[in-house]
Scaffold this motif. Sequence first.
Motif, PDB file in Angstrom:
ATOM      1  N   ILE A  75       0.876  -1.172   0.000  1.00  0.00           N
ATOM      2  CA  ILE A  75       0.000   0.000   0.000  1.00  0.00           C
ATOM      3  C   ILE A  75       0.911   1.218   0.000  1.00  0.00           C
ATOM      4  CG2 ILE A  75      -1.794   1.259   1.249  1.00  0.00           C
ATOM      5  CD1 ILE A  75      -2.557  -1.500   2.515  1.00  0.00           C
ATOM      6  N   ILE A  76       0.754   2.064  -1.007  1.00  0.00           N
ATOM      7  CA  ILE A  76       1.655   3.202  -1.218  1.00  0.00           C
ATOM      8  C   ILE A  76       0.854   4.500  -1.168  1.00  0.00           C
ATOM      9  CG2 ILE A  76       3.269   4.270  -2.844  1.00  0.00           C
ATOM     10  CD1 ILE A  76       3.473   1.406  -4.139  1.00  0.00           C
ATOM     11  N   PRO A  77       1.303   5.510  -0.412  1.00  0.00           N
ATOM     12  CA  PRO A  77       0.639   6.807  -0.483  1.00  0.00           C
ATOM     13  C   PRO A  77       0.684   7.336  -1.923  1.00  0.00           C
ATOM     14  CG  PRO A  77       2.155   6.745   1.383  1.00  0.00           C
ATOM     15  CD  PRO A  77       2.416   5.513   0.550  1.00  0.00           C
ATOM     16  N   ALA A  78      -0.458   7.670  -2.476  1.00  0.00           N
ATOM     17  CA  ALA A  78      -0.553   8.077  -3.887  1.00  0.00           C
ATOM     18  C   ALA A  78       0.326   9.283  -4.198  1.00  0.00           C
ATOM     19  CB  ALA A  78      -2.005   8.360  -4.254  1.00  0.00           C
ATOM     20  N   GLY A  79       0.505  10.183  -3.255  1.00  0.00           N
ATOM     21  CA  GLY A  79       1.319  11.369  -3.481  1.00  0.00           C
ATOM     22  C   GLY A  79       2.798  11.086  -3.650  1.00  0.00           C
TER      23      GLY A  79
END
Length: 93
Positions: A75-79
């Motif tokens: 899970i990766i922060p989209a920013g």
Amino acid sequence: MEGLGSVLDELQRDQDKKFGIEFECGDCCKKVINGSKLFFIKNFAVLLPDRGDSLLLKVFSGSKLVEQQILRAIIIPAGRICAVEINPVQIDS
């Protein structure tokens, strides 16, 4: 994000597509490949491999490979995403 989500939905209709993501984490650049499902929940990208398979994460610092990991999901922060890749081919030199 809505536009990106609809593009990814269309791309994922082809079951043979694989996804990779490049993203920043502090002073490091990370690249994860071998994803078969990519979707967004709020401000996070979720990448999953095919059932029974794994993701490969590579960590680069100062343009050098410093670590590799095998993951079941990420899970990766989209920013922090720099690029979403379609059918990336891993070449080690």
